[in-house]
Design a protein around this motif. Sequence first.
Motif, PDB file in Angstrom:
ATOM      1  N   PHE A 141       0.826  -1.211   0.000  1.00 51.81           N
ATOM      2  CA  PHE A 141       0.000   0.000   0.000  1.00 51.81           C
ATOM      3  C   PHE A 141       0.861   1.261   0.000  1.00 51.81           C
ATOM      4  N   SER A 142       2.093   1.136  -0.474  1.00 44.09           N
ATOM      5  CA  SER A 142       3.076   2.213  -0.365  1.00 44.09           C
ATOM      6  C   SER A 142       2.698   3.468  -1.140  1.00 44.09           C
ATOM      7  N   HIS A 143       1.885   3.357  -2.188  1.00 39.57           N
ATOM      8  CA  HIS A 143       1.587   4.539  -3.003  1.00 39.57           C
ATOM      9  C   HIS A 143       0.251   5.194  -2.640  1.00 39.57           C
ATOM     10  N   TYR A 144      -0.309   4.837  -1.507  1.00 35.88           N
ATOM     11  CA  TYR A 144      -1.564   5.467  -1.078  1.00 35.88           C
ATOM     12  C   TYR A 144      -1.304   6.470   0.046  1.00 35.88           C
ATOM     13  N   ARG A 145      -1.994   7.600  -0.030  1.00 34.60           N
ATOM     14  CA  ARG A 145      -1.874   8.632   1.007  1.00 34.60           C
ATOM     15  C   ARG A 145      -2.989   8.545   2.044  1.00 34.60           C
ATOM     16  N   ASN A 146      -4.076   7.890   1.688  1.00 35.56           N
ATOM     17  CA  ASN A 146      -5.217   7.752   2.589  1.00 35.56           C
ATOM     18  C   ASN A 146      -5.617   6.286   2.641  1.00 35.56           C
ATOM     19  N   GLU A 165       5.666   0.219   7.787  1.00 34.29           N
ATOM     20  CA  GLU A 165       6.826  -0.084   6.949  1.00 34.29           C
ATOM     21  C   GLU A 165       6.623   0.376   5.509  1.00 34.29           C
ATOM     22  N   GLU A 166       5.390   0.446   5.064  1.00 34.53           N
ATOM     23  CA  GLU A 166       5.119   0.703   3.654  1.00 34.53           C
ATOM     24  C   GLU A 166       4.733   2.144   3.339  1.00 34.53           C
ATOM     25  N   LEU A 167       4.042   2.831   4.246  1.00 38.22           N
ATOM     26  CA  LEU A 167       3.456   4.123   3.908  1.00 38.22           C
ATOM     27  C   LEU A 167       4.440   5.275   4.085  1.00 38.22           C
ATOM     28  N   GLU A 168       4.177   6.335   3.318  1.00 35.22           N
ATOM     29  CA  GLU A 168       4.942   7.569   3.454  1.00 35.22           C
ATOM     30  C   GLU A 168       4.494   8.318   4.707  1.00 35.22           C
ATOM     31  N   ASP A 194     -19.589   3.074  15.888  1.00 32.84           N
ATOM     32  CA  ASP A 194     -19.390   3.981  14.758  1.00 32.84           C
ATOM     33  C   ASP A 194     -18.144   4.835  14.898  1.00 32.84           C
ATOM     34  N   THR A 195     -17.361   4.630  15.946  1.00 35.54           N
ATOM     35  CA  THR A 195     -16.152   5.416  16.165  1.00 35.54           C
ATOM     36  C   THR A 195     -15.109   5.111  15.099  1.00 35.54           C
ATOM     37  N   VAL A 196     -14.438   6.154  14.632  1.00 34.95           N
ATOM     38  CA  VAL A 196     -13.296   5.996  13.739  1.00 34.95           C
ATOM     39  C   VAL A 196     -12.123   6.765  14.327  1.00 34.95           C
ATOM     40  N   TRP A 197     -10.926   6.248  14.099  1.00 35.99           N
ATOM     41  CA  TRP A 197      -9.699   6.852  14.597  1.00 35.99           C
ATOM     42  C   TRP A 197      -8.808   7.183  13.414  1.00 35.99           C
ATOM     43  N   ALA A 198      -8.247   8.402  13.382  1.00 33.61           N
ATOM     44  CA  ALA A 198      -7.364   8.823  12.295  1.00 33.61           C
ATOM     45  C   ALA A 198      -5.948   8.980  12.833  1.00 33.61           C
ATOM     46  N   TYR A 199      -4.993   8.392  12.125  1.00 33.90           N
ATOM     47  CA  TYR A 199      -3.589   8.431  12.522  1.00 33.90           C
ATOM     48  C   TYR A 199      -2.767   9.063  11.403  1.00 33.90           C
ATOM     49  N   ASP A 200      -2.033  10.117  11.744  1.00 35.03           N
ATOM     50  CA  ASP A 200      -1.117  10.735  10.794  1.00 35.03           C
ATOM     51  C   ASP A 200       0.284  10.222  11.101  1.00 35.03           C
ATOM     52  N   LEU A 201       0.880   9.524  10.165  1.00 34.02           N
ATOM     53  CA  LEU A 201       2.177   8.899  10.435  1.00 34.02           C
ATOM     54  C   LEU A 201       3.254   9.908  10.794  1.00 34.02           C
ATOM     55  N   LYS A 202       3.164  11.122  10.272  1.00 38.53           N
ATOM     56  CA  LYS A 202       4.213  12.100  10.572  1.00 38.53           C
ATOM     57  C   LYS A 202       4.152  12.552  12.033  1.00 38.53           C
ATOM     58  N   ARG A 203       3.039  12.244  12.717  1.00 38.15           N
ATOM     59  CA  ARG A 203       2.935  12.614  14.124  1.00 38.15           C
ATOM     60  C   ARG A 203       2.627  11.407  15.015  1.00 38.15           C
ATOM     61  N   SER A 204       2.729  10.223  14.456  1.00 38.85           N
ATOM     62  CA  SER A 204       2.410   9.039  15.251  1.00 38.85           C
ATOM     63  C   SER A 204       3.427   8.883  16.376  1.00 38.85           C
ATOM     64  N   ARG A 205       2.951   8.459  17.519  1.00 41.31           N
ATOM     65  CA  ARG A 205       3.789   8.325  18.709  1.00 41.31           C
ATOM     66  C   ARG A 205       3.705   6.895  19.228  1.00 41.31           C
ATOM     67  N   GLY A 206       4.770   6.466  19.841  1.00 45.03           N
ATOM     68  CA  GLY A 206       4.817   5.119  20.371  1.00 45.03           C
ATOM     69  C   GLY A 206       5.452   4.140  19.412  1.00 45.03           C
ATOM     70  N   CYS A 207       5.550   4.491  18.147  1.00 45.99           N
ATOM     71  CA  CYS A 207       6.218   3.660  17.143  1.00 45.99           C
ATOM     72  C   CYS A 207       7.049   4.575  16.269  1.00 45.99           C
ATOM     73  N   GLU A 208       8.174   4.105  15.801  1.00 56.45           N
ATOM     74  CA  GLU A 208       9.017   4.896  14.919  1.00 56.45           C
ATOM     75  C   GLU A 208       8.353   5.040  13.562  1.00 56.45           C
ATOM     76  N   THR A 209       8.542   6.216  12.938  1.00 59.44           N
ATOM     77  CA  THR A 209       8.025   6.445  11.591  1.00 59.44           C
ATOM     78  C   THR A 209       9.172   6.464  10.606  1.00 59.44           C
ATOM     79  N   LYS A 210       8.832   6.377   9.342  1.00 59.72           N
ATOM     80  CA  LYS A 210       9.855   6.378   8.312  1.00 59.72           C
ATOM     81  C   LYS A 210      10.536   7.741   8.266  1.00 59.72           C
TER      82      LYS A 210
END
Length: 220
Positions: A141-146, A165-168, A194-210
């Motif tokens: 899924f490396s070429h998807y932004r959403n 590992e795959e996303l930007e 009906d709850t949804v959670w949104a995660y932005d990888l550039k600000r994700s915490r608790g795990c390392e980002t690319k």
Amino acid sequence: PGAMSQALAKEIPQEKGQGGSRRSSWGLLVTAGVGGTLVALYAVATPFVTPALRKVCLPFVPATAAQIQNVLKMLENRSGSLVDIGSGDGRIVIAAAKKGFHAVGYELNPWLVWYSRYRAWRDGVHQNTKFYISDLWKVSFSHYRNVVVFGVPQMMPQLEKKLEEELECNARIIACRFPFPCWIPDHTAGEGIDTVWAYDLKRSRGCETKNLEITPESES
């Protein structure tokens, strides 16, 4: 009279034989009909049952109208390509396409994929949607932004690692019904199932980002 008795005796067994033959023919027809029905039911039911036999079960549960609206809310001010992992009957993909996204769905059940394609054609968004019959663990899924995910608790830790590992870094992942175990959500919408959670990888915490360059992006 003797001749008549002999003739009658010859005819009676013949009539019984014909009746038995008719009953045998009906029996074959019934057996063939039942057999054909069972084969048809097996062909239809197998794609629905097979996922339940896998190590990680991802059953088909249609997204509610509230869930779809909450997902769209998390996509406000976003653009680019979108993928729905486990797209079911295509509701979220079609709703996103109507908002201008080029939306793609991955689903293991071929019957649901064909139905999704029909719904997209019926709603006039087939040019902006694609549906693939594929195992999510075999797709990059490396070429998807959403990314939209409607998973189950058993699969979320492994999927979290795969997506990280795959996303930007500019990707946003939206989880429906079940959150990811490690990431801390940046946005939430809805309540209960009906709850949804949104995660932005550039600000994700608790795990390392690319370690990639972060481009400015408007907040949603």
